[in-house]
Design an enzyme around this catalytic site. Structure first.
Site, PDB file in Angstrom:
ATOM      1  N   GLU A  37      67.314 -26.439  -7.614  1.00  0.00           N
ATOM      2  CA  GLU A  37      67.110 -25.244  -8.419  1.00  0.00           C
ATOM      3  C   GLU A  37      68.295 -24.298  -8.279  1.00  0.00           C
ATOM      4  O   GLU A  37      68.839 -24.126  -7.201  1.00  0.00           O
ATOM      5  CB  GLU A  37      65.826 -24.526  -7.982  1.00  0.00           C
ATOM      6  CG  GLU A  37      64.599 -25.282  -8.444  1.00  0.00           C
ATOM      7  CD  GLU A  37      63.288 -24.524  -8.223  1.00  0.00           C
ATOM      8  OE1 GLU A  37      62.376 -24.728  -9.006  1.00  0.00           O
ATOM      9  OE2 GLU A  37      63.200 -23.736  -7.274  1.00  0.00           O
ATOM     10  N   CYS A  91      59.728 -17.683   3.908  1.00  0.00           N
ATOM     11  CA  CYS A  91      60.517 -18.350   2.871  1.00  0.00           C
ATOM     12  C   CYS A  91      59.831 -19.623   2.379  1.00  0.00           C
ATOM     13  O   CYS A  91      59.448 -20.478   3.169  1.00  0.00           O
ATOM     14  CB  CYS A  91      61.901 -18.674   3.435  1.00  0.00           C
ATOM     15  SG  CYS A  91      62.923 -19.624   2.313  1.00  0.00           S
ATOM     16  N   GLY A  95      68.250 -23.915   0.866  1.00  0.00           N
ATOM     17  CA  GLY A  95      69.028 -24.488   1.959  1.00  0.00           C
ATOM     18  C   GLY A  95      69.907 -23.522   2.723  1.00  0.00           C
ATOM     19  O   GLY A  95      70.096 -22.373   2.337  1.00  0.00           O
ATOM     20  N   SER A 118      71.193 -13.044   6.741  1.00  0.00           N
ATOM     21  CA  SER A 118      69.758 -12.799   6.587  1.00  0.00           C
ATOM     22  C   SER A 118      69.254 -12.292   7.924  1.00  0.00           C
ATOM     23  O   SER A 118      69.003 -13.078   8.832  1.00  0.00           O
ATOM     24  CB  SER A 118      69.037 -14.104   6.235  1.00  0.00           C
ATOM     25  OG  SER A 118      69.434 -14.504   4.958  1.00  0.00           O
ATOM     26  N   LEU A 119      69.138 -10.992   8.043  1.00  0.00           N
ATOM     27  CA  LEU A 119      68.822 -10.415   9.346  1.00  0.00           C
ATOM     28  C   LEU A 119      67.309 -10.259   9.538  1.00  0.00           C
ATOM     29  O   LEU A 119      66.726 -10.874  10.410  1.00  0.00           O
ATOM     30  CB  LEU A 119      69.530  -9.062   9.485  1.00  0.00           C
ATOM     31  CG  LEU A 119      69.531  -8.469  10.873  1.00  0.00           C
ATOM     32  CD1 LEU A 119      70.370  -9.298  11.831  1.00  0.00           C
ATOM     33  CD2 LEU A 119      70.032  -7.027  10.853  1.00  0.00           C
ATOM     34  N   HIS A 120      66.711  -9.427   8.730  1.00  0.00           N
ATOM     35  CA  HIS A 120      65.246  -9.265   8.634  1.00  0.00           C
ATOM     36  C   HIS A 120      64.552  -8.685   9.866  1.00  0.00           C
ATOM     37  O   HIS A 120      63.374  -8.334   9.798  1.00  0.00           O
ATOM     38  CB  HIS A 120      64.568 -10.581   8.235  1.00  0.00           C
ATOM     39  CG  HIS A 120      65.190 -11.248   7.054  1.00  0.00           C
ATOM     40  ND1 HIS A 120      65.581 -10.560   5.932  1.00  0.00           N
ATOM     41  CD2 HIS A 120      65.504 -12.549   6.804  1.00  0.00           C
ATOM     42  CE1 HIS A 120      66.108 -11.400   5.050  1.00  0.00           C
ATOM     43  NE2 HIS A 120      66.084 -12.610   5.553  1.00  0.00           N
ATOM     44  N   ASN A 166      59.110 -11.306  -1.727  1.00  0.00           N
ATOM     45  CA  ASN A 166      58.575 -11.996  -2.903  1.00  0.00           C
ATOM     46  C   ASN A 166      57.502 -12.966  -2.452  1.00  0.00           C
ATOM     47  O   ASN A 166      57.807 -13.964  -1.809  1.00  0.00           O
ATOM     48  CB  ASN A 166      59.692 -12.780  -3.603  1.00  0.00           C
ATOM     49  CG  ASN A 166      60.721 -11.850  -4.205  1.00  0.00           C
ATOM     50  OD1 ASN A 166      60.394 -10.974  -4.984  1.00  0.00           O
ATOM     51  ND2 ASN A 166      61.977 -12.033  -3.818  1.00  0.00           N
ATOM     52  N   CYS A 183      64.408 -14.575  -4.747  1.00  0.00           N
ATOM     53  CA  CYS A 183      64.875 -15.048  -3.451  1.00  0.00           C
ATOM     54  C   CYS A 183      63.758 -15.678  -2.639  1.00  0.00           C
ATOM     55  O   CYS A 183      62.681 -15.102  -2.508  1.00  0.00           O
ATOM     56  CB  CYS A 183      65.371 -13.867  -2.635  1.00  0.00           C
ATOM     57  SG  CYS A 183      67.087 -13.608  -2.830  1.00  0.00           S
TER      58      CYS A 183
HETATM   59  N1  SAH Z   1      69.502 -20.109   4.053  1.00  0.00           N
HETATM   60  C1  SAH Z   1      70.280 -19.002   3.672  1.00  0.00           C
HETATM   61  C2  SAH Z   1      70.417 -18.815   2.181  1.00  0.00           C
HETATM   62  C3  SAH Z   1      69.184 -18.999   1.328  1.00  0.00           C
HETATM   63  S1  SAH Z   1      67.889 -17.840   1.465  1.00  0.00           S
HETATM   64  C4  SAH Z   1      69.760 -17.738   4.317  1.00  0.00           C
HETATM   65  O1  SAH Z   1      68.685 -17.772   4.902  1.00  0.00           O
HETATM   66  O2  SAH Z   1      70.458 -16.731   4.268  1.00  0.00           O
HETATM   67  C5  SAH Z   1      68.457 -16.455   0.502  1.00  0.00           C
HETATM   68  C6  SAH Z   1      67.844 -15.112   0.911  1.00  0.00           C
HETATM   69  O3  SAH Z   1      66.488 -14.996   0.504  1.00  0.00           O
HETATM   70  C7  SAH Z   1      67.840 -14.920   2.408  1.00  0.00           C
HETATM   71  O4  SAH Z   1      68.245 -13.621   2.744  1.00  0.00           O
HETATM   72  C8  SAH Z   1      66.384 -15.095   2.721  1.00  0.00           C
HETATM   73  O5  SAH Z   1      66.058 -14.539   3.934  1.00  0.00           O
HETATM   74  C9  SAH Z   1      65.716 -14.430   1.550  1.00  0.00           C
HETATM   75  N2  SAH Z   1      64.314 -14.779   1.373  1.00  0.00           N
HETATM   76  C10 SAH Z   1      63.686 -15.907   1.737  1.00  0.00           C
HETATM   77  N3  SAH Z   1      62.381 -15.860   1.386  1.00  0.00           N
HETATM   78  C11 SAH Z   1      62.180 -14.681   0.784  1.00  0.00           C
HETATM   79  C12 SAH Z   1      61.039 -14.065   0.175  1.00  0.00           C
HETATM   80  N4  SAH Z   1      59.884 -14.704   0.096  1.00  0.00           N
HETATM   81  N5  SAH Z   1      61.193 -12.837  -0.353  1.00  0.00           N
HETATM   82  C13 SAH Z   1      62.390 -12.206  -0.323  1.00  0.00           C
HETATM   83  N6  SAH Z   1      63.498 -12.749   0.215  1.00  0.00           N
HETATM   84  C14 SAH Z   1      63.400 -13.970   0.776  1.00  0.00           C
HETATM   85 FE1  SF4 Z   2      66.142 -21.922   5.110  1.00  0.00          FE
HETATM   86 FE2  SF4 Z   2      67.270 -19.542   4.393  1.00  0.00          FE
HETATM   87 FE3  SF4 Z   2      64.708 -20.098   3.767  1.00  0.00          FE
HETATM   88 FE4  SF4 Z   2      65.364 -19.633   6.305  1.00  0.00          FE
HETATM   89  S1  SF4 Z   2      65.514 -18.165   4.594  1.00  0.00           S
HETATM   90  S2  SF4 Z   2      64.032 -21.300   5.573  1.00  0.00           S
HETATM   91  S3  SF4 Z   2      67.392 -20.562   6.395  1.00  0.00           S
HETATM   92  S4  SF4 Z   2      66.512 -21.179   3.020  1.00  0.00           S
END
Ligand code: SAH
Ligand code: SF4
Length: 390
Positions: free
Chosen positions: A114, A142, A190, A244-246, A321, A364
């Site tokens: 995707e 995620c 990924g 991606s800190l969070h 999301n 995202c």
């Molecule tokens: N694996 C990498 C890139 C893909 S994820 C990473 O983790 O950075 C892309 C972004 O989407 C990351 O910042 C991730 O933390 C965020 N993300 C994942 N699930 C999400 C969700 N359900 N709602 C909002 N952001 C999310």
């Molecule tokens: Fe993989 Fe990025 Fe999703 Fe974490 S946020 S599961 S590293 S795609």
């Protein structure tokens, strides 16, 4: 919200799909040169032919060898017999009410990828590309994280996501004015830093000024924090870095992102300080997903500010999301605004990202390949029928 679903969107070149020719589109100069050499192009002409073909493929986006008018007709026909310029099949294309476009592309049997095009309010737009099918990491919030890794994508498959979007948006040639696909973000499926070689190679093709011509500063690689790969990736690609800190403390980050156990915050922050080329004009983006009652309180914001001291940083606040089966809720708007204010007052830009393409599950962290979703629904069907049979 309504969704326009255009299944089996025409790609116009499906004729080439079932053949056994070598697909040149998506390959870099070196590989093209090698194939031309193997094909029998005179050694002293390989460089020139490579340059011509590279330009036709990536500047003009041609899908037909006959269009390469600076190559003799006879040779064009021979090249066509040996090499294909076919695009992969777009299995599904969805357009959100907000203009976001989600593509599901079949790269190979079982390899469904995707990517999402997100137009900005201004003239720019970003294509969010995938670097793997599935992910080995299991960040709790995620959706991709619930899908096992199928495999890493090749550089060619990453480039083909850009080509497919450029086709769909009608943005050939590269020199066309007002193109909307101006930026690339590795925020699809990924973890790009578990596939650095292919990501690096794909960027050499995507950023080549004689081809797709996207500047390296318009590329953002997002990582969950694969510390040993951060520096080398920056040196290799000169791309912008997003983390991606969070969460700003190890305890909480470990809970929602298991990778933190391997690479804790101290090491991650040091890798950010050392990131090649980092400066006030090239800041690192810290993504922070707003999870209700988990990481969204004022004290979390204060902890975040402390953590960022000394790092040229901006913070992207992402409203969570939701996806089917997710265990979190998005923070209330007021809570997000209070959080943003605290970070902002400490001197860091802290925009709240507008959720895009929510109606088509394109936002995202919501990407998960159809094949997997289908497998899940098939499984449910099977489970039901076996329950009936019992
Ligand atoms: N694996 C990498 C890139 C893909 S994820 C990473 O983790 O950075 C892309 C972004 O989407 C990351 O910042 C991730 O933390 C965020 N993300 C994942 N699930 C999400 C969700 N359900 N709602 C909002 N952001 C999310
Ligand atoms: Fe993989 Fe990025 Fe999703 Fe974490 S946020 S599961 S590293 S795609």
């Amino acid at each position: 919200m309504s969704t326009t679903l255009i299944s089996n969107a025409p790609t116009g070149v499906t004729l080439h799909q079932a053949d056994n020719r070598i697909r040149l589109v998506g390959l870099g100069r070196k590989e093209i040169a090698k194939h031309l050499t193997d094909f029998g192009i005179e050694p002293k002409k390989v460089r020139m032919r490579t340059k011509q073909i590279f330009h036709w493929i990536y500047n003009y986006g041609v899908t037909d060898w006959l269009q390469m008018t600076n190559i003799a007709k006879g040779l064009r026909a021979e090249l066509e017999a040996a090499f294909s310029l076919a695009r992969p099949e777009i299995i599904e294309r969805q357009i959100s009410v907000d203009g976001t476009r989600k593509y599901l592309i079949r790269m190979a049997p079982g390899i469904e990828v995707e990517s999402v095009f997100i137009p900005d309010v201004s003239k720019t737009g970003a294509l969010c590309v995938s670097s793997q099918v599935g992910c080995t990491l299991t960040c709790k919030f995620c959706h991709t994280g619930t899908q096992k890794l199928v495999r890493n994508l090749t550089a060619q498959e990453i480039v083909l996501q850009v080509i497919a979007a450029r086709d769909d948006l009608g943005e050939w040639p590269t020199t066309q004015e007002n193109r909307k696909l101006t930026n690339i973000v590795f925020m699809g499926m990924g973890e790009p830093l578990y596939n650095t070689e292919q990501v690096g190679d794909s960027l050499d093709i995507i950023c080549d000024p004689e081809g797709l011509g996207i500047g390296r500063r318009r590329i953002t690689v997002s990582t969950s924090g694969v510390v040993p790969e951060i520096g080398p990736m920056g040196a290799r690609t000169s791309a912008m870095l997003a983390i991606s800190l969070h969460a700003a403390n190890d305890e909480l980050r470990e809970q929602i992102m298991p990778i933190n156990r391997k690479y804790p915050l101290k090491e991650l922050m040091q890798a950010c300080r050392d990131y090649p080329g980092v400066s006030n004009s090239r800041r690192i983006t810290f993504e922070y997903v707003m999870l209700k009652d988990v990481n969204d309180q004022p004290w979390h914001a204060k902890q975040l500010i402390k953590l960022l001291i000394g790092i040229p940083a901006k913070v992207n606040l992402i409203p969570f999301n939701p996806w089917p089966g997710s265990e979190y809720e998005c923070s209330d708007w007021e809570t997000i605004e209070t959080f943003a204010d605290i970070v902002n007052r400490a001197g860091y830009a802290s925009p709240i990202r507008t959720p895009r393409g929510r109606d088509i599950l394109a936002a995202c962290g919501q990407l998960k390949s159809e094949s997997e979703k289908m497998r899940a629904s098939e499984r449910r069907k099977l489970e039901k029928s076996s329950a009936v049979n019992k």
